[in-house]
Design an enzyme around this catalytic site. Sequence first.
Site, PDB file in Angstrom:
ATOM      1  N   GLY A  90      -1.491  -7.978  -2.031  1.00 27.64           N
ATOM      2  CA  GLY A  90      -0.944  -8.020  -0.673  1.00 27.64           C
ATOM      3  C   GLY A  90       0.311  -7.180  -0.547  1.00 27.64           C
ATOM      4  O   GLY A  90       1.189  -7.468   0.254  1.00 27.64           O
ATOM      5  N   GLY A  92       0.405  -4.275   0.616  1.00 26.29           N
ATOM      6  CA  GLY A  92       0.326  -3.357   1.759  1.00 26.29           C
ATOM      7  C   GLY A  92      -0.287  -2.020   1.408  1.00 26.29           C
ATOM      8  O   GLY A  92       0.223  -0.976   1.804  1.00 26.29           O
ATOM      9  N   SER A  93      -1.408  -2.044   0.672  1.00 25.64           N
ATOM     10  CA  SER A  93      -2.027  -0.774   0.302  1.00 25.64           C
ATOM     11  C   SER A  93      -2.520  -0.024   1.542  1.00 25.64           C
ATOM     12  O   SER A  93      -2.464   1.202   1.587  1.00 25.64           O
ATOM     13  CB  SER A  93      -3.169  -1.002  -0.688  1.00 25.64           C
ATOM     14  OG  SER A  93      -4.039  -1.993  -0.230  1.00 25.64           O
ATOM     15  N   SER A  94      -2.959  -0.757   2.571  1.00 26.95           N
ATOM     16  CA  SER A  94      -3.485  -0.085   3.770  1.00 26.95           C
ATOM     17  C   SER A  94      -2.381   0.668   4.503  1.00 26.95           C
ATOM     18  O   SER A  94      -2.570   1.805   4.935  1.00 26.95           O
ATOM     19  CB  SER A  94      -4.104  -1.104   4.730  1.00 26.95           C
ATOM     20  OG  SER A  94      -5.012  -1.911   4.051  1.00 26.95           O
ATOM     21  N   ALA A  96       0.491   1.686   3.207  1.00 29.82           N
ATOM     22  CA  ALA A  96       0.991   2.773   2.355  1.00 29.82           C
ATOM     23  C   ALA A  96       0.048   3.972   2.417  1.00 29.82           C
ATOM     24  O   ALA A  96       0.491   5.120   2.537  1.00 29.82           O
ATOM     25  CB  ALA A  96       1.152   2.284   0.914  1.00 29.82           C
ATOM     26  N   ASP A 137       5.030  -3.406   7.751  1.00 29.01           N
ATOM     27  CA  ASP A 137       4.592  -2.764   6.509  1.00 29.01           C
ATOM     28  C   ASP A 137       4.587  -1.245   6.635  1.00 29.01           C
ATOM     29  O   ASP A 137       4.898  -0.528   5.678  1.00 29.01           O
ATOM     30  CB  ASP A 137       3.202  -3.296   6.087  1.00 29.01           C
ATOM     31  CG  ASP A 137       2.240  -3.467   7.250  1.00 29.01           C
ATOM     32  OD1 ASP A 137       2.604  -3.124   8.403  1.00 29.01           O
ATOM     33  OD2 ASP A 137       1.119  -3.937   7.036  1.00 29.01           O
TER      34      ASP A 137
END
Length: 309
Positions: A90, A92-94, A96, A137
């Site tokens: 969690g 925040g790969s999306s 980033a 994010d």
Amino acid sequence: MKVIASAPGKLMIFGEHAVVYQRPCLVTAVSSRIEVEIEEINSGFSINAPQVKDVRFIEETIKVFKERYKISSAKGLLIKTKSDFSSLYGFGSSSAVTVATITALSKIYDLNLTKEEIFKLGYQINLNVQKVGSGFDIAAAIFGGIVYFVTGGQVIEPIKTKKIPLVVGYSGVKADTPKIVQELKKKIDNKFFKKRADEIFDEIKNLTQSAKEKLIKADWLSLGLLMNKNQSLLTELGVSTKKLDYMCQAAIKAGAWGAKLSGAGGGDCMIALVSDEKRKLVEEAITQVGGQIINVSAQAEGVRVKIKI
Ligand code: PMV
């Protein structure tokens, strides 16, 4: 031309959920990053993103970017990503990957977008794909460090302070953030809960504002107490889990100044604020109740372009 951009993941420090409802939050960028490499090729379009859980964010970024900036180049794009963190935590790969992709495209097409322009675009893409979210994010991935943030980027204020001494524990459960945000919204739509939820969000707002001052002064003892209060309010909202509660309690018992879940709840990670002397004890205590220590540091640098050939 080939451009590589990398953006950091994030951890929420204060204000989750309340920030969806026009209140502030404090978020830190973390040292784990996602790298996006984009190369112009003669034709076609190809994505190679093995560790990205949802390539829709990349596809949507290319689509929205080309529409917004009227890119009519006949050339194609080859996109590769590399990540040094699992999308499970969690972090925040999306967001980033979205921010790194926009930044790389901005270089490829020589647009020199400002951070504010990248935020607006990133937030729109985030909403197009995920439907819900405050955009905190996206801001963390762009600005890095610690950011004081209000819903939709109404305020994006970088906070300068000492290194915040955090321990991060993963609960072993992957949280579904959009689902948790939507479930809470449904709960709040019930008029019996609405009044209390509004009070809770106001209390979280006050805590977050105090936390900002304590953070600037590096007053960790006071900040820890505020974290514990924030955690109680999140528990009352119903977004914490037994596992996260145990991990927070274990951390405090082992000497942490404070502990709370980080993010939507329902799983993912908790954070504890600890002195150097207590760090090892706190890490052991979290592990003993089944948590997994994730080695990341806070206040990482925001998006950056690494290579341009
Ligand atoms: O689960 P995370 O780490 O993506 O954090 C979600 C934070 C929320 O406030 C619940 C949602 C949001 O977009 O602000």
